[in-house]
Design a protein around this motif. Structure first.
Motif, mmCIF file in Angstrom:
data_model
loop_
_atom_site.group_PDB
_atom_site.id
_atom_site.type_symbol
_atom_site.label_atom_id
_atom_site.label_comp_id
_atom_site.label_asym_id
_atom_site.label_seq_id
_atom_site.Cartn_x
_atom_site.Cartn_y
_atom_site.Cartn_z
ATOM 1 N N UNK A 45 0.840 -1.191 0.000
ATOM 2 C CA UNK A 45 0.000 0.000 0.000
ATOM 3 C C UNK A 45 0.883 1.252 0.000
ATOM 4 N N UNK A 46 0.590 2.161 -0.906
ATOM 5 C CA UNK A 46 1.431 3.350 -1.060
ATOM 6 C C UNK A 46 1.536 4.144 0.237
ATOM 7 N N UNK A 47 0.439 4.255 0.975
ATOM 8 C CA UNK A 47 0.444 5.054 2.198
ATOM 9 C C UNK A 47 1.405 4.465 3.229
ATOM 10 N N UNK A 48 1.420 3.132 3.356
ATOM 11 C CA UNK A 48 2.329 2.510 4.314
ATOM 12 C C UNK A 48 3.770 2.623 3.844
ATOM 13 N N UNK A 49 4.004 2.436 2.548
ATOM 14 C CA UNK A 49 5.362 2.564 2.017
ATOM 15 C C UNK A 49 5.913 3.964 2.258
ATOM 16 N N UNK A 50 5.118 4.972 1.965
ATOM 17 C CA UNK A 50 5.586 6.346 2.140
ATOM 18 C C UNK A 50 5.809 6.668 3.616
ATOM 19 N N UNK A 51 4.954 6.120 4.479
ATOM 20 C CA UNK A 51 5.156 6.331 5.914
ATOM 21 C C UNK A 51 6.454 5.689 6.375
ATOM 22 N N UNK A 52 6.712 4.453 5.908
ATOM 23 C CA UNK A 52 7.944 3.766 6.284
ATOM 24 C C UNK A 52 9.165 4.524 5.782
ATOM 25 N N UNK A 53 9.096 5.050 4.582
ATOM 26 C CA UNK A 53 10.220 5.813 4.034
ATOM 27 C C UNK A 53 10.486 7.074 4.849
ATOM 28 N N UNK A 54 9.419 7.683 5.399
ATOM 29 C CA UNK A 54 9.570 8.922 6.157
ATOM 30 C C UNK A 54 9.950 8.684 7.616
ATOM 31 N N UNK A 55 9.557 7.535 8.171
ATOM 32 C CA UNK A 55 9.737 7.295 9.608
ATOM 33 C C UNK A 55 10.672 6.139 9.940
ATOM 34 N N UNK A 56 11.094 5.427 8.941
ATOM 35 C CA UNK A 56 11.983 4.290 9.158
ATOM 36 C C UNK A 56 12.680 3.949 7.864
ATOM 37 N N UNK A 57 12.513 2.708 7.421
ATOM 38 C CA UNK A 57 13.157 2.230 6.201
ATOM 39 C C UNK A 57 12.167 1.392 5.404
ATOM 40 N N UNK A 58 12.133 1.619 4.100
ATOM 41 C CA UNK A 58 11.401 0.731 3.209
ATOM 42 C C UNK A 58 12.407 0.064 2.282
#
Length: 208
Positions: free
Chosen positions: A156-169
């Motif tokens: 899901x794009x929303x989870x991927x973008x959140x992970x990129x901003x707050x951790x690591x994807x």
């Protein structure tokens, strides 16, 4: 950052690998012979850091038994669910079990948060207040490092973008040739040619 805790949703990982195998090899037969290289994928998840615990959710079909045995022999706690039980959602039950393990560890290691590494293919349920994305946000708010490993187009794009901003994807697409292999075809049933998994290169693998 603390020890690594791995949470592995195998069904999503495997089914998307099948789709990619067909796409990359240009033949429908490739999807039936592709397999996940357990050792390389687990190593990609912990990236040679200290692995505190690992959990994997999967399905009962017997053809996967060798994978479950290898996981358990490596110390992974495996929980299998019957995909034929239509009274319960195929996705929600394994996801819920993994989310429960995540929250239990968040409470158990309240004073020493670690790194939660999630291997999945989706982020469903977030808009309704449940699902992996919500659980990751809760762990992040309690000091946990967050890493999401998923096929790029199925996450899901929303989870991927959140992970990129707050951790690591980490996009599994970038490691496809190392975390998958193809078994030889059965005699008389030619599919895609067999292929061994390539050596796993962790030099470009981002970490929190």
């Amino acid at each position: 950052m603390g020890d690594v805790f791995v949470y592995w949703d195998n069904s999503n990982i495997f089914h998307e690998a099948q789709r990619l195998a067909e796409e990359r090899n240009g033949t429908p037969g490739a999807r039936y012979s592709v397999r996940i290289h357990f050792g390389n994928l687990l190593r990609l998840a912990h990236a040679d850091r200290k692995l505190k615990m690992a959990f994997a959710a999967g399905s009962i079909p017997p053809e996967m038994q060798n994978l479950w045995n290898r996981m358990e022999n490596a110390g992974v706690e495996v929980r299998l669910f019957d995909r034929g039980d239509f009274g319960r959602g195929e996705r929600q039950v394994p996801d819920g079990w993994l989310q429960q393990r995540m929250m239990e560890n968040a409470l158990r290691y309240f004073e020493e948060p670690g790194v939660a590494v999630l291997l999945t293919g989706d982020g469903a349920g977030y808009s309704d207040g449940y699902g992996f994305h919500t659980t990751l946000e809760l762990l992040h708010g309690r000091g946990w490092g967050i890493e999401v490993l998923s096929w790029r187009h199925s996450c899901k794009r929303q989870m991927r973008e959140w992970a990129e901003a707050n951790g690591v994807f980490v996009s599994l697409d970038d490691y496809y040739d190392a975390i998958t292999f193809r078994e030889p075809s059965r005699p008389g049933y030619p599919l895609a040619p067999p292929r061994r998994a390539e050596e796993l290169d962790l030099s470009g693998r981002p970490m929190v």
